[in-house]
Write a protein that holds these residues in place. Structure first.
Motif, PDB file in Angstrom:
ATOM      1  N   ALA A  46       0.737  -1.077  -0.048  1.00 45.68           N
ATOM      2  CA  ALA A  46       0.023   0.134  -0.016  1.00 45.68           C
ATOM      3  C   ALA A  46       0.790   1.092   0.125  1.00 45.68           C
ATOM      4  O   ALA A  46       0.337   2.378  -0.685  1.00 45.68           O
ATOM      5  CB  ALA A  46      -0.810  -0.039   1.115  1.00 45.68           C
ATOM      6  N   LEU A  47       2.015   1.253   0.818  1.00 47.17           N
ATOM      7  CA  LEU A  47       2.755   2.460   0.753  1.00 47.17           C
ATOM      8  C   LEU A  47       3.579   2.704  -0.549  1.00 47.17           C
ATOM      9  O   LEU A  47       3.648   3.847  -1.044  1.00 47.17           O
ATOM     10  CB  LEU A  47       3.817   2.151   1.834  1.00 47.17           C
ATOM     11  CG  LEU A  47       4.966   3.389   2.228  1.00 47.17           C
ATOM     12  CD1 LEU A  47       4.281   4.242   2.883  1.00 47.17           C
ATOM     13  CD2 LEU A  47       6.092   2.734   2.816  1.00 47.17           C
ATOM     14  N   LEU A  48       3.944   1.727  -1.308  1.00 43.68           N
ATOM     15  CA  LEU A  48       4.553   1.680  -2.720  1.00 43.68           C
ATOM     16  C   LEU A  48       3.607   2.255  -3.642  1.00 43.68           C
ATOM     17  O   LEU A  48       3.817   3.036  -4.412  1.00 43.68           O
ATOM     18  CB  LEU A  48       5.312   0.314  -2.995  1.00 43.68           C
ATOM     19  CG  LEU A  48       6.301  -0.315  -2.177  1.00 43.68           C
ATOM     20  CD1 LEU A  48       6.753  -1.706  -2.753  1.00 43.68           C
ATOM     21  CD2 LEU A  48       7.411   0.772  -2.118  1.00 43.68           C
ATOM     22  N   LEU A  49       2.330   1.705  -3.477  1.00 44.93           N
ATOM     23  CA  LEU A  49       1.197   2.218  -4.361  1.00 44.93           C
ATOM     24  C   LEU A  49       1.191   3.531  -4.224  1.00 44.93           C
ATOM     25  O   LEU A  49       0.742   4.475  -4.897  1.00 44.93           O
ATOM     26  CB  LEU A  49       0.074   1.477  -4.228  1.00 44.93           C
ATOM     27  CG  LEU A  49      -0.111  -0.105  -4.598  1.00 44.93           C
ATOM     28  CD1 LEU A  49      -1.431  -0.765  -4.190  1.00 44.93           C
ATOM     29  CD2 LEU A  49       0.150  -0.145  -6.206  1.00 44.93           C
ATOM     30  N   ALA A  50       0.838   4.143  -2.862  1.00 42.60           N
ATOM     31  CA  ALA A  50       0.689   5.545  -2.434  1.00 42.60           C
ATOM     32  C   ALA A  50       1.967   6.393  -3.078  1.00 42.60           C
ATOM     33  O   ALA A  50       1.953   7.495  -3.525  1.00 42.60           O
ATOM     34  CB  ALA A  50       0.651   5.492  -0.638  1.00 42.60           C
ATOM     35  N   LEU A  51       3.263   5.760  -3.046  1.00 45.40           N
ATOM     36  CA  LEU A  51       4.363   6.576  -3.459  1.00 45.40           C
ATOM     37  C   LEU A  51       4.246   7.014  -4.955  1.00 45.40           C
ATOM     38  O   LEU A  51       4.399   7.692  -5.494  1.00 45.40           O
ATOM     39  CB  LEU A  51       5.618   6.157  -3.116  1.00 45.40           C
ATOM     40  CG  LEU A  51       5.996   6.187  -1.778  1.00 45.40           C
ATOM     41  CD1 LEU A  51       7.174   5.109  -1.295  1.00 45.40           C
ATOM     42  CD2 LEU A  51       6.497   7.587  -1.360  1.00 45.40           C
ATOM     43  N   GLY A  52       3.706   5.756  -5.655  1.00 44.63           N
ATOM     44  CA  GLY A  52       3.403   5.675  -7.056  1.00 44.63           C
ATOM     45  C   GLY A  52       2.427   6.692  -7.540  1.00 44.63           C
ATOM     46  O   GLY A  52       2.519   7.758  -8.483  1.00 44.63           O
ATOM     47  N   SER A  53       1.336   6.921  -6.787  1.00 48.37           N
ATOM     48  CA  SER A  53       0.193   7.811  -6.698  1.00 48.37           C
ATOM     49  C   SER A  53       0.585   9.086  -6.618  1.00 48.37           C
ATOM     50  O   SER A  53       0.511  10.067  -7.243  1.00 48.37           O
ATOM     51  CB  SER A  53      -0.985   7.493  -5.869  1.00 48.37           C
ATOM     52  OG  SER A  53      -1.872   8.437  -5.958  1.00 48.37           O
ATOM     53  N   SER A  54       1.644   9.413  -5.643  1.00 47.48           N
ATOM     54  CA  SER A  54       2.183  10.785  -5.402  1.00 47.48           C
ATOM     55  C   SER A  54       2.878  11.129  -6.532  1.00 47.48           C
ATOM     56  O   SER A  54       2.939  12.536  -6.974  1.00 47.48           O
ATOM     57  CB  SER A  54       2.972  10.621  -4.086  1.00 47.48           C
ATOM     58  OG  SER A  54       4.029  11.992  -3.854  1.00 47.48           O
ATOM     59  N   LEU A  55       3.761  10.230  -7.092  1.00 47.14           N
ATOM     60  CA  LEU A  55       4.556  10.647  -8.071  1.00 47.14           C
ATOM     61  C   LEU A  55       3.912  11.159  -9.583  1.00 47.14           C
ATOM     62  O   LEU A  55       4.149  12.251 -10.124  1.00 47.14           O
ATOM     63  CB  LEU A  55       5.648   9.678  -8.515  1.00 47.14           C
ATOM     64  CG  LEU A  55       6.493   9.827  -9.577  1.00 47.14           C
ATOM     65  CD1 LEU A  55       7.348  11.042  -9.560  1.00 47.14           C
ATOM     66  CD2 LEU A  55       7.502   8.640 -10.132  1.00 47.14           C
ATOM     67  N   ALA A  56       2.695  10.160  -9.740  1.00 47.60           N
ATOM     68  CA  ALA A  56       1.770  10.324 -10.783  1.00 47.60           C
ATOM     69  C   ALA A  56       0.928  11.750 -10.866  1.00 47.60           C
ATOM     70  O   ALA A  56       0.954  12.673 -11.757  1.00 47.60           O
ATOM     71  CB  ALA A  56       0.893   9.355 -10.919  1.00 47.60           C
ATOM     72  N   TYR A  57       0.749  12.056  -9.313  1.00 48.11           N
ATOM     73  CA  TYR A  57       0.140  13.215  -9.285  1.00 48.11           C
ATOM     74  C   TYR A  57       0.681  14.642  -9.396  1.00 48.11           C
ATOM     75  O   TYR A  57       0.444  15.459  -9.993  1.00 48.11           O
ATOM     76  CB  TYR A  57      -0.706  13.452  -7.900  1.00 48.11           C
ATOM     77  CG  TYR A  57      -1.914  12.725  -7.680  1.00 48.11           C
ATOM     78  CD1 TYR A  57      -3.122  13.063  -8.505  1.00 48.11           C
ATOM     79  CD2 TYR A  57      -2.094  11.875  -6.746  1.00 48.11           C
ATOM     80  CE1 TYR A  57      -4.347  12.514  -8.232  1.00 48.11           C
ATOM     81  CE2 TYR A  57      -3.397  11.338  -6.344  1.00 48.11           C
ATOM     82  CZ  TYR A  57      -4.393  11.621  -7.134  1.00 48.11           C
ATOM     83  OH  TYR A  57      -5.602  11.172  -7.205  1.00 48.11           O
ATOM     84  N   GLY A  58       2.134  14.382  -9.007  1.00 51.08           N
ATOM     85  CA  GLY A  58       3.019  15.718  -9.058  1.00 51.08           C
ATOM     86  C   GLY A  58       3.299  15.844 -10.755  1.00 51.08           C
ATOM     87  O   GLY A  58       3.428  16.991 -11.041  1.00 51.08           O
ATOM     88  N   CYS A  59       3.440  14.728 -11.472  1.00 56.09           N
ATOM     89  CA  CYS A  59       3.908  14.948 -12.882  1.00 56.09           C
ATOM     90  C   CYS A  59       2.706  15.556 -13.520  1.00 56.09           C
ATOM     91  O   CYS A  59       2.662  16.461 -14.408  1.00 56.09           O
ATOM     92  CB  CYS A  59       4.101  13.781 -13.493  1.00 56.09           C
ATOM     93  SG  CYS A  59       5.796  13.201 -12.729  1.00 56.09           S
TER      94      CYS A  59
END
Length: 278
Positions: free
Chosen positions: A3-16
């Motif tokens: 879940a943490l890794l998925l949230a980090l991926g979500s964060s990166l995608a939102y930022g871009c």
């Protein structure tokens, strides 16, 4: 951990996505940008339907539609905020507001954090602020209008995330499809009503569409993370997306990164480690 890794991926995608959406909104009226981004996002979610599955029970329709209305407001307010700039100040303001409401909802619903989580959660919130809090001589101060837009965008993002989390866990990408269909309809309706005020400038089609695709990817990753972990933790990790926006603004727009921002990035790394232990 997943879940943490998925949230980090979500964060990166939102930022871009936010960076590209903000740039696109500088080239044409924000609604012209959203008119491209929202349908592009919907297309991605429809393509995921056969693989991830989707159900459309009444609860899914209700929470998905509510998330769509919030998403439409978030798209317009956020891209307009980032178009006014400076990105490296307004983005974390939005992110902090977007994190606080989901964290509060998660804790009210009975989520419990261990000692590491109780330390990591406020550290992550502090990191969101520090990532872009520094005001140097080369950084313009945001206007009152820009700050109000940033606060509104954060609240709309928070409502979208909470609504997605409330949708039934077995609904697949159903709430995302419903939400994006509603947000696309709202956006197109608003654009039709305001057509004469949209100006003649053509939107940055590729940039706007890419922003929409990345936003959809971020939503999917967030939904999976929230279903597999605590909303309070997932929301605050996702809210670290200004790091991606700030780094892109530095590389592409030459916006300065101050010492406070670097401290914020380090604080974010520590917070993520603590939340992983939690």
């Amino acid at each position: 951990m997943i879940a943490l890794l998925l949230a980090l991926g979500s964060s990166l995608a939102y930022g871009c996505a936010d960076f590209l959406g903000g740039l696109g909104a500088r080239k044409a009226h924000v609604l012209r940008t959203v008119m491209i981004a929202a349908p592009a996002s919907l297309t991605v979610e429809l393509l995921l339907w056969p693989f991830a599955g989707a159900s459309f029970a009444s609860a899914t329709l209700a929470w998905g539609a509510a998330s769509g209305v919030a998403s439409a407001a978030a798209f317009a307010l956020l891209y307009r905020t980032l178009a006014i700039g400076p990105m490296n100040v307004l983005s974390p303001v939005t992110a902090l507001v977007s994190a606080m409401l989901p964290v509060g909802v998660g804790l009210v619903q009975g989520e419990h954090l261990g000692a590491a989580g109780l330390i990591g959660l406020p550290l992550a919130l502090a990191a969101v602020v520090l990532v872009s809090a520094g005001h140097g001589s080369g950084t313009a101060r945001p206007s009152r209008t820009a700050l109000l837009l940033a606060l509104g965008a954060g609240a709309a993002i928070a409502l979208q995330l909470v609504c997605l989390h409330q949708a039934p866990a077995d609904s697949g990408v159903g709430p995302l499809i419903v939400g994006r269909a509603v947000s696309s309809a709202v956006t197109l309706a608003a654009a039709g009503l305001m057509y004469r005020r949209l100006g003649a400038e053509k939107p940055a089609y590729a940039m706007s569409a890419t922003a929409g695709v990345l936003d959809s990817v971020a939503n999917v990753l967030f939904l999976l993370a929230a279903r597999g972990g605590d909303l309070a933790v997932v929301a605050v990790i996702t809210a670290l997306y200004p790091a991606g926006t700030v780094l892109l603004a530095r590389g592409v727009l030459a916006e300065r990164i101050h010492r406070g921002q670097l401290i914020g990035l380090g604080t974010a790394a520590v917070a993520v480690g603590l939340l992983a232990l939690a």
